[in-house]
Design an enzyme around this catalytic site. Structure first.
Site, mmCIF file in Angstrom:
data_model
loop_
_atom_site.group_PDB
_atom_site.id
_atom_site.type_symbol
_atom_site.label_atom_id
_atom_site.label_comp_id
_atom_site.label_asym_id
_atom_site.label_seq_id
_atom_site.Cartn_x
_atom_site.Cartn_y
_atom_site.Cartn_z
ATOM 1 N N LYS A 1 -2.814 -9.776 -3.001
ATOM 2 C CA LYS A 1 -1.815 -10.049 -3.615
ATOM 3 C C LYS A 1 -0.188 -10.342 -3.184
ATOM 4 C CE LYS A 1 1.597 -6.173 -2.005
ATOM 5 N NZ LYS A 1 0.581 -6.276 -0.633
ATOM 6 N N GLY B 1 0.851 -1.615 0.080
ATOM 7 C CA GLY B 1 -0.174 -0.148 -0.266
ATOM 8 C C GLY B 1 1.088 1.729 0.320
ATOM 9 N N ASN B 2 1.687 1.031 0.822
ATOM 10 C CA ASN B 2 2.629 2.523 0.632
ATOM 11 C C ASN B 2 3.183 3.016 -0.696
ATOM 12 O OD1 ASN B 2 4.634 -0.195 1.247
ATOM 13 N ND2 ASN B 2 5.893 1.518 1.992
ATOM 14 N N LYS C 1 -12.177 -10.478 4.501
ATOM 15 C CA LYS C 1 -12.089 -8.996 3.995
ATOM 16 C C LYS C 1 -12.321 -8.218 4.240
ATOM 17 C CE LYS C 1 -7.715 -7.349 0.992
ATOM 18 N NZ LYS C 1 -7.722 -6.593 2.066
ATOM 19 N N LYS D 1 2.482 -12.607 3.736
ATOM 20 C CA LYS D 1 3.050 -12.172 3.232
ATOM 21 C C LYS D 1 4.951 -13.048 3.258
ATOM 22 C CE LYS D 1 3.115 -7.579 4.304
ATOM 23 N NZ LYS D 1 1.341 -7.395 2.782
HETATM 24 P P1 ADP Z 1 0.809 -4.166 2.598
HETATM 25 O O1 ADP Z 1 0.051 -2.753 2.160
HETATM 26 O O2 ADP Z 1 2.096 -3.969 2.548
HETATM 27 O O3 ADP Z 1 0.474 -5.295 2.388
HETATM 28 P P2 ADP Z 1 0.106 -4.245 5.398
HETATM 29 O O4 ADP Z 1 -0.214 -3.202 5.904
HETATM 30 O O5 ADP Z 1 -1.156 -5.253 5.410
HETATM 31 O O6 ADP Z 1 1.004 -3.736 4.229
HETATM 32 O O7 ADP Z 1 1.645 -5.256 5.662
HETATM 33 C C1 ADP Z 1 2.424 -4.911 7.021
HETATM 34 C C2 ADP Z 1 2.631 -4.627 8.381
HETATM 35 O O8 ADP Z 1 2.643 -5.602 9.114
HETATM 36 C C3 ADP Z 1 3.362 -3.791 8.459
HETATM 37 O O9 ADP Z 1 3.851 -2.248 8.356
HETATM 38 C C4 ADP Z 1 3.417 -4.123 10.311
HETATM 39 O O10 ADP Z 1 2.643 -2.802 10.883
HETATM 40 C C5 ADP Z 1 2.650 -5.316 9.911
HETATM 41 N N1 ADP Z 1 3.312 -6.803 10.798
HETATM 42 C C6 ADP Z 1 1.912 -7.163 11.590
HETATM 43 N N2 ADP Z 1 3.380 -8.683 12.282
HETATM 44 C C7 ADP Z 1 4.774 -8.586 11.816
HETATM 45 C C8 ADP Z 1 6.014 -8.890 12.216
HETATM 46 N N3 ADP Z 1 5.806 -9.158 12.576
HETATM 47 N N4 ADP Z 1 6.875 -8.217 11.792
HETATM 48 C C9 ADP Z 1 6.662 -6.929 10.909
HETATM 49 N N5 ADP Z 1 5.657 -6.629 10.153
HETATM 50 C C10 ADP Z 1 4.623 -6.880 10.737
HETATM 51 MG MG MG Z 2 -1.800 -5.987 2.640
#
Ligand code: ADP
Ligand code: MG
Length: 314
Positions: free
Chosen positions: A214, A13-14, A130, A276
Site C-alpha cells: 500500500k 495496520g494500527n 509476502k 515507506k
Molecule cells: P504499517 O502497518 O503501518 O505498514 P509496519 O509494521 O509495516 O506498519 O511498519 C512500521 C514499523 O516499522 C514500525 O512500527 C517499526 O516497528 C518498524 N521499523 C523498522 N525500521 C524502522 C526504523 N528505521 N524507524 C522506525 N520504525 C522502524
Molecule cells: Mg506495512
C-alpha cells in the site's frame, strides 16, 4: 486565497485493527485524525493497508471450500476486493459521522473499488515473499500446495504460511474517476490494500495472485493526483536511524539524497519501514514542492504543521 493542499494519506495496520470489533473501534480514532486534516484546510484522499483483513478473508474463503466441496477456491485478487469493500464500509461511515459531529455536512465520502495494474514480468512473481493468512503445519501446507497450487514457506520456526508475490504498481485503472471525485470536493477512499492487482490481457483485466504494497500504491496515486503531500501514518512518530539500538536517532527532516544513503546503509527493515521510506523518497523526488511525511496516526495534524514526524523533501 491560497489553494487547498492536496494530501494523500496512507493508513497503516494500527489504523484498522486486526478483527471486526477492533476495526469498528479503530476507525473512529482514524476518522478523527483524518477530519483534523480536513479542518486544517487539506483536501484529503485516503488509502490504506489490508494485511490482517486480506488474510482473514482468505482464510474464511478456504474454510468455505472445506464446508462445501462445490465451492472452488477464491482468487487472492477477489479477497483483496472483498477487503477493500469491508474496510471502506467501516471507514466511510466513521468519516461521515465524524464530519457531521463537527458540523461538516458538505463533503460526500465514498470508497472507490480500485484495480491496480502490475507487470506480469515483475520479478516479484518469480520470488513470492509476502506471507499472508495463518500459520499451518507441514502436512496442511503440503495439502494446500496440492489443492490450491499455493507456495508455502516455513516462517522463522513458527510454522508454514502462504507466500504471495508483491509486485510494483504500474497503473491505477480507476484514477480518472478518483480524480473527478477529488476535483469535485469528495472525500475518497481508494487503492485499499494497495489495490486489486490485475494484469492486462487485451481489453480484459485479469486478477493476479499477489498483494501490492500500500505504501507504493499510495505513492503512485499521490503522483497521479499531483498531491502536495504524501502522509504515511503508522505505529511510530518518526523514522529512526539505528532503530531499536542504543544509538537510535530519530529523524525530523531528511533530504532525498540523505534518505537514499540511509536506505543503502540498511537502516530500514524490509517489509515494514523500507517500503515507506522508498515511497516517501519516490514521491518527494518526483517534482519540486512535493513533500512526504511519515508519522503516527494521532500526530498527523502536528506533523502537517511541521511539529513532528519525519519529513522528506528534495
Ligand atoms: P504499517 O502497518 O503501518 O505498514 P509496519 O509494521 O509495516 O506498519 O511498519 C512500521 C514499523 O516499522 C514500525 O512500527 C517499526 O516497528 C518498524 N521499523 C523498522 N525500521 C524502522 C526504523 N528505521 N524507524 C522506525 N520504525 C522502524
Ligand atoms: Mg506495512
Amino acid at each position: 486565497m491560497s489553494k487547498k493542499k492536496r494530501v494523500v494519506i496512507a493508513l497503516g495496520g494500527n489504523a484498522l485493527g486486526n478483527t471486526l470489533p477492533e476495526q469498528m473501534k479503530a476507525v473512529k480514532i482514524t476518522a478523527k485524525a483524518i477530519v483534523d486534516l480536513i479542518e486544517e484546510g487539506c483536501e484529503v484522499v485516503v488509502a490504506h493497508g489490508n494485511g490482517p483483513q486480506v488474510g482473514m478473508v482468505n482464510n474464511a474463503m478456504i474454510a468455505l471450500t472445506h464446508e462445501d466441496p462445490q465451492q472452488p477456491n477464491t482468487p487472492l485478487s477477489v479477497c483483496v476486493a472483498m477487503s477493500q469493500a469491508y474496510i471502506g464500509y467501516d471507514l466511510q461511515n466513521a468519516l461521515r459521522e465524524e464530519m457531521l459531529n463537527r458540523g461538516i455536512d458538505n463533503i460526500p465520502v465514498a470508497t472507490m473499488i480500485t484495480q491496480v495494474r502490475v507487470d506480469p514480468e515483475d520479478p516479484a512473481f518469480k520470488n513470492p515473499s509476502k506471507p499472508i493468512g495463518k500459520f499451518v503445519s507441514q502436512e496442511q501446507a503440503k495439502r494446500m500446495e496440492e489443492n490450491f497450487h499455493y507456495i508455502m514457506k516455513e516462517d522463522s520456526g513458527r510454522g508454514y504460511r502462504r507466500v504471495v508475490a508483491s509486485p510494483k504498481p504500474v497503473e491505477i485503472i480507476e484514477i480518472g474517476t478518483i480524480r473527478n471525485m477529488v476535483e469535485s470536493g469528495d472525500l475518497v477512499i481508494a487503492c485499499g490494500g494497495g489495490g486489486i492487482p490485475v494484469v492486462r490481457q487485451g481489453n480484459h483485466l485479469k486478477g493476479a495472485s499477489a498483494v501490492i504494497d500500500k505504501d507504493f500504491a499510495s505513492c503512485l496515486m499521490a503522483k497521479e493526483l499531483d498531491a502536495d503531500f504524501l502522509i504515511i501514518l503508522t505505529a511510530v512518530e518518526q523514522v529512526a536511524l539505528n532503530f531499536g539500538k542504543p544509538d537510535e536517532t530519530w529523524l525530523s527532516d531528511v533530504s532525498v539524497e540523505e534518505a537514499e544513503k540511509y536506505i543503502d546503509q540498511g537502516h530500514f527493515a524490509p517489509g515494514s519501514m523500507l517500503p515507506k521510506v522508498q515511497a516517501a523518497v519516490d514521491f518527494a523526488s518526483s517534482k519540486p514542492g512535493r513533500t512526504a511525511l511519515i508519522t503516527l496516526l494521532e500526530k498527523s495534524r502536528d506533523a502537517v504543521q511541521g511539529k513532528t514526524g519525519t519529513m522528506f523533501h528534495l
